[in-house]
Design a protein around this motif. Sequence first.
Motif, PDB file in Angstrom:
ATOM      1  N   UNK A 179       7.084   8.363  12.141  1.00 40.45           N
ATOM      2  CA  UNK A 179       8.093   7.661  11.344  1.00 40.45           C
ATOM      3  C   UNK A 179       9.322   8.537  11.125  1.00 40.45           C
ATOM      4  N   UNK A 180       9.102   9.826  10.875  1.00 40.25           N
ATOM      5  CA  UNK A 180      10.225  10.746  10.644  1.00 40.25           C
ATOM      6  C   UNK A 180      11.077  10.923  11.893  1.00 40.25           C
ATOM      7  N   UNK A 181      10.519  10.595  13.051  1.00 42.66           N
ATOM      8  CA  UNK A 181      11.270  10.695  14.303  1.00 42.66           C
ATOM      9  C   UNK A 181      11.669   9.303  14.825  1.00 42.66           C
ATOM     10  N   UNK A 182      11.771   8.358  13.886  1.00 37.39           N
ATOM     11  CA  UNK A 182      12.278   7.017  14.186  1.00 37.39           C
ATOM     12  C   UNK A 182      11.409   6.226  15.156  1.00 37.39           C
ATOM     13  N   UNK A 183      10.140   6.562  15.239  1.00 32.12           N
ATOM     14  CA  UNK A 183       9.198   5.767  16.020  1.00 32.12           C
ATOM     15  C   UNK A 183       8.470   4.846  15.046  1.00 32.12           C
ATOM     16  N   UNK A 190      -4.306  -7.796   5.868  1.00 35.92           N
ATOM     17  CA  UNK A 190      -4.363  -9.191   5.422  1.00 35.92           C
ATOM     18  C   UNK A 190      -3.968  -9.231   3.951  1.00 35.92           C
ATOM     19  N   UNK A 191      -2.685  -9.326   3.680  1.00 38.50           N
ATOM     20  CA  UNK A 191      -2.235  -9.480   2.297  1.00 38.50           C
ATOM     21  C   UNK A 191      -0.844 -10.129   2.280  1.00 38.50           C
ATOM     22  N   UNK A 192      -0.427 -10.658   1.147  1.00 37.67           N
ATOM     23  CA  UNK A 192       0.851 -11.385   1.082  1.00 37.67           C
ATOM     24  C   UNK A 192       2.066 -10.513   1.396  1.00 37.67           C
ATOM     25  N   UNK A 193       1.937  -9.197   1.241  1.00 34.22           N
ATOM     26  CA  UNK A 193       3.082  -8.321   1.495  1.00 34.22           C
ATOM     27  C   UNK A 193       3.262  -8.001   2.984  1.00 34.22           C
ATOM     28  N   UNK A 194       2.229  -8.248   3.784  1.00 26.66           N
ATOM     29  CA  UNK A 194       2.322  -7.954   5.207  1.00 26.66           C
ATOM     30  C   UNK A 194       3.256  -8.943   5.902  1.00 26.66           C
ATOM     31  N   UNK A 195       3.716  -8.555   7.095  1.00 32.02           N
ATOM     32  CA  UNK A 195       4.674  -9.364   7.841  1.00 32.02           C
ATOM     33  C   UNK A 195       3.983 -10.003   9.048  1.00 32.02           C
ATOM     34  N   UNK A 196       4.337 -11.229   9.335  1.00 35.25           N
ATOM     35  CA  UNK A 196       3.835 -11.902  10.530  1.00 35.25           C
ATOM     36  C   UNK A 196       4.261 -11.093  11.756  1.00 35.25           C
ATOM     37  N   UNK A 197       3.304 -10.753  12.620  1.00 36.71           N
ATOM     38  CA  UNK A 197       3.631  -9.902  13.773  1.00 36.71           C
ATOM     39  C   UNK A 197       4.670 -10.553  14.682  1.00 36.71           C
ATOM     40  N   UNK A 198       4.782 -11.880  14.634  1.00 36.06           N
ATOM     41  CA  UNK A 198       5.736 -12.587  15.479  1.00 36.06           C
ATOM     42  C   UNK A 198       7.180 -12.342  15.054  1.00 36.06           C
ATOM     43  N   UNK A 199       7.373 -11.754  13.877  1.00 37.34           N
ATOM     44  CA  UNK A 199       8.714 -11.433  13.405  1.00 37.34           C
ATOM     45  C   UNK A 199       9.189 -10.064  13.889  1.00 37.34           C
ATOM     46  N   UNK A 208       0.493   1.590  16.511  1.00 36.63           N
ATOM     47  CA  UNK A 208      -0.188   0.505  15.809  1.00 36.63           C
ATOM     48  C   UNK A 208      -1.481   1.040  15.215  1.00 36.63           C
ATOM     49  N   UNK A 209      -1.682   0.809  13.929  1.00 41.67           N
ATOM     50  CA  UNK A 209      -2.907   1.258  13.263  1.00 41.67           C
ATOM     51  C   UNK A 209      -3.834   0.072  13.030  1.00 41.67           C
ATOM     52  N   UNK A 210      -5.089   0.221  13.430  1.00 41.98           N
ATOM     53  CA  UNK A 210      -6.122  -0.762  13.123  1.00 41.98           C
ATOM     54  C   UNK A 210      -7.124  -0.100  12.186  1.00 41.98           C
ATOM     55  N   UNK A 211      -7.462  -0.816  11.107  1.00 44.18           N
ATOM     56  CA  UNK A 211      -8.314  -0.238  10.079  1.00 44.18           C
ATOM     57  C   UNK A 211      -9.777  -0.618  10.202  1.00 44.18           C
ATOM     58  N   UNK A 212     -10.569  -0.026   9.337  1.00 46.47           N
ATOM     59  CA  UNK A 212     -12.018  -0.240   9.272  1.00 46.47           C
ATOM     60  C   UNK A 212     -12.380  -1.719   9.223  1.00 46.47           C
ATOM     61  N   UNK A 213     -13.489  -2.071   9.883  1.00 48.46           N
ATOM     62  CA  UNK A 213     -13.921  -3.463   9.996  1.00 48.46           C
ATOM     63  C   UNK A 213     -14.063  -4.169   8.652  1.00 48.46           C
ATOM     64  N   UNK A 223       0.764   2.806   2.955  1.00 51.05           N
ATOM     65  CA  UNK A 223       2.024   3.133   2.287  1.00 51.05           C
ATOM     66  C   UNK A 223       2.958   3.951   3.180  1.00 51.05           C
ATOM     67  N   UNK A 224       2.393   4.576   4.231  1.00 55.54           N
ATOM     68  CA  UNK A 224       3.193   5.468   5.076  1.00 55.54           C
ATOM     69  C   UNK A 224       3.783   4.771   6.298  1.00 55.54           C
ATOM     70  N   UNK A 225       3.367   3.543   6.580  1.00 56.35           N
ATOM     71  CA  UNK A 225       3.815   2.856   7.787  1.00 56.35           C
ATOM     72  C   UNK A 225       5.242   2.328   7.673  1.00 56.35           C
ATOM     73  N   UNK A 226       5.813   1.969   8.804  1.00 54.83           N
ATOM     74  CA  UNK A 226       7.113   1.308   8.839  1.00 54.83           C
ATOM     75  C   UNK A 226       6.989  -0.103   8.281  1.00 54.83           C
TER      76      UNK A 226
END
Length: 257
Positions: A179-183, A190-199, A208-213, A223-226
């Motif tokens: 993130x600090x290098x503009x990547x 799955x929460x209301x604050x997340x963004x539809x990937x199609x946007x 891309x981070x995928x979390x625990x099942x 909190x650290x993601x773009x």
Amino acid sequence: MEQIVSKKNEHVKVWAKLATKKGREVQGTYLLDGWHLVQEAINNKAKMHAIMVTEDQLKMHELEFPEGVPVYLITAEVAKYIGGTVSPQGIFAEITLPTKSLKPSYVHKGAWLLLDGIQDPGNIGTMVRTADAAGFKGVVLGDGSADLYSPKVVRAMQGSQFHIEVLKGNLLEWTQELVSNDLPVYGSQLNPQAKNYQEVNASLDFALIMGNEGQGMSEELAKATTANLYVPINGEAESLNVAVAAGILMFNLKLVL
């Protein structure tokens, strides 16, 4: 070609122990089970310690064994013992465990998949294979993920570990550095604050981070993601399998030139 007919043979004892994480760490090797995986290892010039094959498999396939690699002719009984499955194909290879590591500060190009606490071996293997198919540069496994070279993960990867980088690392360090290098680094939530990937516009360079099942990504990573993304569900299912969701996101976020 040395012939081995007993499960009590010292080589066989070592190969059987490669089914365990401790056995792999002690030997510094892991086991490939099946014709396709052995062929992938040979084609990609993996460091091989031994090839074990039954007479039936030797007659069925034509294979040029790498020079200097010991080849052992084993019985079907020994093959079952080594593979730990009811119906092994009858060909195995003992391969060096990779020790390569990359610091996130050296990785500012390409698409990367980060796995946060993924525990199901089949999910890990499937996501590595899918990342390979989607044109990703590599996969990084964080703490809490299943062992990358367990037999189930290896079978599910289907040789993709020879095509892309597959590493272990501190995912928070990776996220902060990228993130600090503009990547851009996208989480999956799955929460209301997340963004539809199609946007989100497809790109060449991102993570891309995928979390625990069950628990998803850690709050610290989220909190650290773009941005954190979700896959819309139109039916009645509560959620998607993590490997399925990863496949949808990888193929849609990765720009193909």
